[in-house]
Design an enzyme around this catalytic site. Structure first.
Site, mmCIF file in Angstrom:
data_model
loop_
_atom_site.group_PDB
_atom_site.id
_atom_site.type_symbol
_atom_site.label_atom_id
_atom_site.label_comp_id
_atom_site.label_asym_id
_atom_site.label_seq_id
_atom_site.Cartn_x
_atom_site.Cartn_y
_atom_site.Cartn_z
ATOM 1 N N GLU A 159 -18.041 0.400 34.714
ATOM 2 C CA GLU A 159 -17.089 0.150 33.626
ATOM 3 C C GLU A 159 -16.481 1.444 33.082
ATOM 4 O O GLU A 159 -15.374 1.410 32.520
ATOM 5 C CB GLU A 159 -17.768 -0.654 32.506
ATOM 6 N N MET A 197 -22.988 -9.083 27.257
ATOM 7 C CA MET A 197 -24.361 -8.748 26.893
ATOM 8 C C MET A 197 -24.485 -7.549 25.947
ATOM 9 O O MET A 197 -25.602 -7.080 25.730
ATOM 10 C CB MET A 197 -25.192 -8.499 28.163
ATOM 11 N N GLU A 198 -23.359 -7.053 25.403
ATOM 12 C CA GLU A 198 -23.441 -5.848 24.571
ATOM 13 C C GLU A 198 -22.578 -5.857 23.298
ATOM 14 O O GLU A 198 -22.954 -5.243 22.281
ATOM 15 C CB GLU A 198 -23.032 -4.595 25.391
ATOM 16 N N GLY A 208 -17.884 -12.709 31.150
ATOM 17 C CA GLY A 208 -17.796 -14.048 31.715
ATOM 18 C C GLY A 208 -16.817 -14.868 30.882
ATOM 19 O O GLY A 208 -16.881 -14.866 29.650
ATOM 20 N N ASP A 229 -16.018 -13.262 35.989
ATOM 21 C CA ASP A 229 -16.626 -14.519 36.479
ATOM 22 C C ASP A 229 -16.486 -15.550 35.372
ATOM 23 O O ASP A 229 -16.048 -15.209 34.273
ATOM 24 C CB ASP A 229 -18.113 -14.302 36.821
#
Ligand code: OS5
Length: 231
Positions: free
Chosen positions: A13, A173-174, A79, A197
Site C-alpha cells: 500500500e 482492518m485499520e 473490501g 475484493d
C-alpha cells in the site's frame, strides 16, 4: 509548517507512494520503519503499520507523538460492501466504526464502549480538498462509512451483519483505530481506500489478484491530494 503522516497497512500500500519520493531517510522505531522526506515544501513521514487495529494504532501514535505529524492521511485497499463499488473503485471515509467491538451483553450497541462513540468522523476540510481534486481530474469517488475489524471478511453472512448493523459501504482492518487515535490527539485525518475484493467467498482470491492495482489507484489519487495541500 505542516508535517504530514502518510500511512498504509501493508508494504504494497505504501510502495506506489514511495515511488514518487526521493532523498528518503529511514528511521527504525518500535520494530517498524519510518520514511522521512520533503516533497513540494511539505515535511512527510511515510510508514506501513502491518495489518490490524493494534499495529495501526501504534504507527499512528508514533507518527504523531514521536515524529510530530499534525495531519494524517491513510491510503490502501478495502473490501466493498456497497454494490455500486466495483474492484478498483475509490472510497473516502466520512466516518468509521469498529464492527468487532462488542459489549452488547451490557445493553450497549455494537461498536460502542462507554466514553467512546460508534462512529468517528474524518476531517471535513481534507475531504473537501479530495473532492476538489477528484472533480479537477475527472476521478470518480464515493464518500461513505467504513467499518474496521481484526478480521479478513470473506463470507456473505459477516458482510451482511456489518452492512445492516453499521450501514457500512466498505470494510477493512485499520481505519477506525487510526480514527480513534487521531480524534483523541486532535489531529485532522483522512482515510482513502480502493476496493480489492467484495468480502465474500471469493475475497481471498480477488484480494491476491487486485491488491497491487487497487493499492496503486488509491496511492495515485492520494499523491494528487498531497500536491494540492501546499497550494
Ligand atoms: O490490511 C488488511 C486489511 N486490508 C483491507 C481489506 C480487507 N479487510 C478485511 N476484509 C476484507 N475482505 C478486506 N479486503 C481488503 C487488506 C489486508 C488484508 S489481510 C491480508 C493478508 C495477506 C498476506 N498474508 N501473508 N502474506 C500476505 C504474505 C506475507 C508474508 C510475510 C510478510 C509479508 C507478507
Amino acid at each position: 509548517m505542516t508535517k504530514l503522516a502518510i500511512m498504509g497497512a501493508m508494504e504494497e500500500e505504501i510502495e506506489p507512494l514511495l515511488a514518487h519520493f526521493d532523498n528518503v531517510k529511514v528511521t527504525e522505531f518500535a520494530k517498524n520503519k519510518y520514511y522521512e522526506l520533503t516533497y513540494n515544501g511539505l515535511d512527510i513521514v511515510v510508514a506501513y503499520s502491518k495489518i490490524g487495529k493494534v499495529f495501526a494504532s501504534l504507527t499512528a501514535t508514533t507518527m504523531i507523538e514521536k515524529f510530530g505529524c499534525d495531519t494524517l492521511l491513510f491510503s490502501g485497499v478495502a473490501g466493498g460492501i456497497n454494490p455500486t463499488l466495483k474492484i478498483g473503485d475509490l472510497i473516502i471515509a466520512k466516518k468509521l466504526c469498529q464492527h468487532d467491538l462488542d459489549i452488547t451483553a451490557f445493553g450497549h450497541p455494537h461498536g460502542f464502549v462507554p466514553e467512546g462513540a460508534v462512529y468517528v468522523e474524518t476531517s471535513k476540510e481534507l475531504r473537501q480538498i479530495a473532492f476538489d481534486v477528484a472533480h479537477e481530474n475527472g476521478i470518480e469517488v464515493l464518500e461513505g462509512t467504513i467499518a474496521t475489524g481484526d478480521q479478513f471478511v470473506h463470507s456473505s453472512e459477516r458482510k451482511e451483519f456489518i452492512e445492516s448493523t453499521f450501514k457500512a459501504d466498505a470494510l477493512e482492518m485499520e481505519g477506525a483505530s487510526v480514527a480513534v487515535i487521531c480524534d483523541a490527539l486532535n489531529v485532522p485525518f483522512f482515510i482513502l481506500r480502493a476496493i480489492s475484493d467484495t468480502a465474500d467467498m471469493d475475497a481471498g482470491f480477488d484480494f491476491d489478484e487486485f491488491l497491487k492495482s487497487s493499492a496503486k489507484n488509491s496511492a495515485e489519487y492520494l499523491i494528487k491530494i498531497v500536491n494540492k495541500l501546499n497550494n
